[in-house]
Motif scaffolding. Structure first.
Motif, PDB file in Angstrom:
ATOM      1  N   ASP A 150      73.844  46.361  72.627  1.00 48.30           N
ATOM      2  CA  ASP A 150      75.053  46.909  72.014  1.00 48.30           C
ATOM      3  C   ASP A 150      75.164  46.356  70.600  1.00 48.30           C
ATOM      4  O   ASP A 150      75.068  45.151  70.382  1.00 48.30           O
ATOM      5  CB  ASP A 150      76.294  46.566  72.835  1.00 48.30           C
ATOM      6  N   LEU A 178      74.798  55.987  73.292  1.00 49.27           N
ATOM      7  CA  LEU A 178      76.248  56.122  73.372  1.00 49.27           C
ATOM      8  C   LEU A 178      76.879  55.474  72.147  1.00 49.27           C
ATOM      9  O   LEU A 178      76.376  54.480  71.631  1.00 49.27           O
ATOM     10  CB  LEU A 178      76.759  55.434  74.647  1.00 49.27           C
ATOM     11  N   ARG A 180      80.565  53.946  71.241  1.00 47.30           N
ATOM     12  CA  ARG A 180      81.906  53.602  71.722  1.00 47.30           C
ATOM     13  C   ARG A 180      82.826  53.406  70.531  1.00 47.30           C
ATOM     14  O   ARG A 180      82.584  52.553  69.683  1.00 47.30           O
ATOM     15  CB  ARG A 180      81.875  52.337  72.576  1.00 47.30           C
ATOM     16  N   ALA A 185      84.298  57.199  74.480  1.00 43.29           N
ATOM     17  CA  ALA A 185      82.844  57.149  74.583  1.00 43.29           C
ATOM     18  C   ALA A 185      82.286  58.485  74.086  1.00 43.29           C
ATOM     19  O   ALA A 185      82.534  59.530  74.684  1.00 43.29           O
ATOM     20  CB  ALA A 185      82.407  56.889  76.018  1.00 43.29           C
ATOM     21  N   ARG A 187      79.289  60.872  73.621  1.00 44.05           N
ATOM     22  CA  ARG A 187      77.958  61.104  74.160  1.00 44.05           C
ATOM     23  C   ARG A 187      77.359  62.429  73.672  1.00 44.05           C
ATOM     24  O   ARG A 187      76.248  62.464  73.169  1.00 44.05           O
ATOM     25  CB  ARG A 187      77.989  61.103  75.691  1.00 44.05           C
ATOM     26  N   ARG A 190      76.902  62.589  69.841  1.00 45.14           N
ATOM     27  CA  ARG A 190      76.659  61.264  69.275  1.00 45.14           C
ATOM     28  C   ARG A 190      75.634  61.290  68.129  1.00 45.14           C
ATOM     29  O   ARG A 190      75.765  60.535  67.161  1.00 45.14           O
ATOM     30  CB  ARG A 190      76.167  60.299  70.364  1.00 45.14           C
ATOM     31  N   ASP A 199      82.740  50.935  65.299  1.00 45.63           N
ATOM     32  CA  ASP A 199      81.945  51.597  66.337  1.00 45.63           C
ATOM     33  C   ASP A 199      80.986  50.594  66.972  1.00 45.63           C
ATOM     34  O   ASP A 199      80.544  49.625  66.338  1.00 45.63           O
ATOM     35  CB  ASP A 199      81.125  52.752  65.748  1.00 45.63           C
ATOM     36  N   TYR A 202      75.184  51.779  71.556  1.00 53.03           N
ATOM     37  CA  TYR A 202      74.377  51.306  72.681  1.00 53.03           C
ATOM     38  C   TYR A 202      72.975  51.865  72.485  1.00 53.03           C
ATOM     39  O   TYR A 202      72.747  53.062  72.628  1.00 53.03           O
ATOM     40  CB  TYR A 202      74.994  51.743  73.999  1.00 53.03           C
TER      41      TYR A 202
END
Length: 235
Positions: A150, A178, A180, A185, A187, A190, A199, A202
């Motif tokens: 992350d 991903l 966040r 979230a 996806r 993205r 932000d 991942y």
């Protein structure tokens, strides 16, 4: 006194056998021993490594046994004084149990048994459990240089305003799974979403490429984590 010594031997053997089984699933020795003792005593199980136990079906079963055995052992310790004073403490039965565990311990510590357990517990269980039951380590980290990280973006990050598709085009073995953004979230869009300060990305891919592409962000992340540890330290 004989009762105490025999039961202590049984507890020690249970710990050692459990450590061997945990290591056979792929855990490092230090982590395996710490988590086994934590599960048995019901203390210290709030570490980050505990996710390695909870996210693995075989380790969870070993953990359940240790929790139950630890609760039973606590009852035995509480009643130990009365057991010593009682005329019938069943030392023969306890000796048989300790001997049986000792035999099991010697067997599982042998090299051939170690290879067999490693094959059974760290490999073939994947065929018996669905992907959602496994931890990230078992599902994604298949090679030594694989990584799942992350990456928080600070105010000074040079990635602000860029889109993840540019990052992935520049580095072949790098995937943004991903974004966040607060409680949201992202996806589906993205790869074309302009990045903003705050932000968290991942990222999955090659460890070296991740370290090179997000060098500044990862340094800031480690510094922030170190500052938090120092702030939480009583010294």
């Amino acid at each position: 006194m004989g009762f105490i010594l025999l039961y202590s031997l049984i507890v020690l053997l249970v710990v050692e056998i459990s450590v061997v089984l945990m290591r056979a699933t792929g855990l490092d020795y230090d982590i395996a021993r710490f988590q086994v003792v934590s599960l048995l005593t019901g203390t210290g199980f709030t570490t980050r490594e505990s996710e390695l136990i909870l996210g693995h079906p075989v380790r969870r079963r070993i953990g359940i046994f240790l929790i139950l055995f630890g609760a039973f052992s606590l009852a035995v310790v509480i009643s130990c004084i009365s057991a010593i004073l009682a005329p019938d403490v069943h030392l023969v039965q306890l000796t048989v149990a300790a001997t049986a565990l000792l035999v099991v311990f010697v067997i599982v510590r042998s090299p051939s048994a170690g290879r067999f357990l490693s094959k059974r517990l760290s490999g073939t269980f994947r065929q018996s459990f669905q992907v959602h039951e496994l931890s990230i380590r078992e599902v994604l980290l298949l090679r030594e240089n694989d990584a799942f990280v992350d990456v928080p973006l600070g105010e000074g990050s040079g990635l602000i305003g860029q889109t993840p598709d540019r990052l992935c085009d520049e580095f072949a073995d790098l995937n943004v799974l991903l974004i966040r953004r607060g409680d949201v979230a992202i996806r589906d869009r993205r790869m074309r979403t302009p990045l903003e300060a705050g932000d968290v990305l991942y990222v999955y891919g090659d460890q070296g490429e991740i370290e090179r592409r997000f060098a500044r962000e990862l340094r800031e992340k480690r510094k922030s984590e170190e500052d938090e540890k120092q702030a939480a330290s009583p010294v």
